[in-house]
Write a protein that holds these residues in place. Structure first.
Motif, PDB file in Angstrom:
ATOM      1  N   GLU A  18     -46.824   1.462   0.244  1.00 45.44           N
ATOM      2  CA  GLU A  18     -47.117   1.087   1.037  1.00 45.44           C
ATOM      3  C   GLU A  18     -47.100   1.685   2.727  1.00 45.44           C
ATOM      4  O   GLU A  18     -47.123   2.592   3.325  1.00 45.44           O
ATOM      5  N   LYS A  19     -45.982   0.564   3.225  1.00 49.72           N
ATOM      6  CA  LYS A  19     -45.522   0.927   4.316  1.00 49.72           C
ATOM      7  C   LYS A  19     -44.601   2.994   4.528  1.00 49.72           C
ATOM      8  O   LYS A  19     -44.526   3.612   5.383  1.00 49.72           O
ATOM      9  N   TRP A  41     -44.515  -2.465  -4.238  1.00 49.63           N
ATOM     10  CA  TRP A  41     -45.355  -1.361  -4.380  1.00 49.63           C
ATOM     11  C   TRP A  41     -45.899  -1.741  -2.422  1.00 49.63           C
ATOM     12  O   TRP A  41     -46.704  -1.347  -1.319  1.00 49.63           O
ATOM     13  N   GLN A  42     -45.350  -2.926  -1.794  1.00 45.12           N
ATOM     14  CA  GLN A  42     -45.520  -3.098  -0.364  1.00 45.12           C
ATOM     15  C   GLN A  42     -44.841  -2.193   0.438  1.00 45.12           C
ATOM     16  O   GLN A  42     -45.386  -1.918   1.454  1.00 45.12           O
ATOM     17  N   GLU A  43     -43.419  -2.112  -0.011  1.00 39.45           N
ATOM     18  CA  GLU A  43     -42.758  -1.672   0.772  1.00 39.45           C
ATOM     19  C   GLU A  43     -42.654  -0.094   0.503  1.00 39.45           C
ATOM     20  O   GLU A  43     -43.055   0.662   1.089  1.00 39.45           O
ATOM     21  N   GLN A  92     -43.902  -6.250  -6.922  1.00 40.39           N
ATOM     22  CA  GLN A  92     -45.146  -6.213  -5.771  1.00 40.39           C
ATOM     23  C   GLN A  92     -43.961  -5.616  -4.390  1.00 40.39           C
ATOM     24  O   GLN A  92     -45.416  -5.340  -3.975  1.00 40.39           O
ATOM     25  N   GLY A  93     -43.203  -6.467  -4.364  1.00 34.72           N
ATOM     26  CA  GLY A  93     -42.316  -6.251  -3.339  1.00 34.72           C
ATOM     27  C   GLY A  93     -41.918  -4.761  -3.032  1.00 34.72           C
ATOM     28  O   GLY A  93     -42.495  -3.764  -2.163  1.00 34.72           O
ATOM     29  N   GLY A 149     -54.007   0.786   1.265  1.00 39.03           N
ATOM     30  CA  GLY A 149     -53.351   0.078  -0.006  1.00 39.03           C
ATOM     31  C   GLY A 149     -53.473   0.499  -1.251  1.00 39.03           C
ATOM     32  O   GLY A 149     -54.927   0.663  -1.283  1.00 39.03           O
ATOM     33  N   TRP A 203     -56.099   3.642  -1.032  1.00 38.07           N
ATOM     34  CA  TRP A 203     -55.310   4.225  -0.569  1.00 38.07           C
ATOM     35  C   TRP A 203     -55.215   5.490  -0.173  1.00 38.07           C
ATOM     36  O   TRP A 203     -55.545   6.542  -0.601  1.00 38.07           O
TER      37      TRP A 203
END
Length: 180
Positions: free
Chosen positions: A61-62, A57-59, A54-55, A103, A134
């Motif tokens: 996106e950034k 995919w959050q990164e 999960q982390g 996202g 996205w």
């Protein structure tokens, strides 16, 4: 758990090697216990693998949203081919004057395989990756870039997550080409 096993091994080994007072050579009466993988270790690995995924995919996106590619901390969640491929792909988009806004959405995240007793503990995470929100846009104008109408925007993906000394990292992504 590992520290407790090592401590127990040391205590057992030291106590097994103590000498008698009659001057005879010490006799080893026990060997170190064979490590076993507990259900708790496996369940903890599954939770850590999902959390890392999960982390990751959050990164991602950034990384794709930042034209300089410097705001993301993807290295905290990815390594090996996954990190190299993501950074190269994002750089290609940025060099072409493109960023991604919006996202991704992750659903049906499941650990389908886990190995915590190998040299490198690892897990396979299966999920449905939804990239329909996205959007690839021109960096300067924020106008959408046209994409093929028939592209797959919700698909099954398998990701390998491995435990490194620094923690769990996504090391490989394999889109399955199957709608979900």
């Amino acid at each position: 758990m590992a520290a407790a096993s090592v401590a127990l091994s040391v205590v057992l080994t030291l106590s097994a090697c103590s000498s008698d007072t009659d001057g005879k050579a010490p006799v080893e009466t026990s060997s170190a216990p064979t490590p076993t993988v507990s259900l708790n270790t496996t369940e903890a690995a599954k939770k850590e693998a999902i959390s890392t995924y999960q982390g990751y995919w959050q990164e991602m996106e950034k990384l794709y949203a930042d034209p300089t590619g410097t705001k993301a901390q993807l290295y905290q969640y990815a390594a090996s081919a996954a990190l190299k491929n993501a950074e190269a792909d994002a750089k290609r988009a940025h060099d072409r004057g493109r960023i991604y806004t919006g996202g991704v959405a992750l659903t049906d995240q499941t650990v389908t395989k886990v190995n915590v007793s190998g040299k490198v503990p690892n897990a396979i995470v299966s999920s449905c990756l939804d990239i329909s929100r996205w959007r690839r846009v021109v960096t300067k104008t924020k106008k959408p870039v046209s994409l093929p109408e028939n592209r797959l925007t919700k698909y099954r993906i398998l990701s390998t997550v491995e435990k490194y000394p620094e923690g769990w990292r996504v090391t490989r992504d394999e889109p399955q080409g199957k709608k979900c």
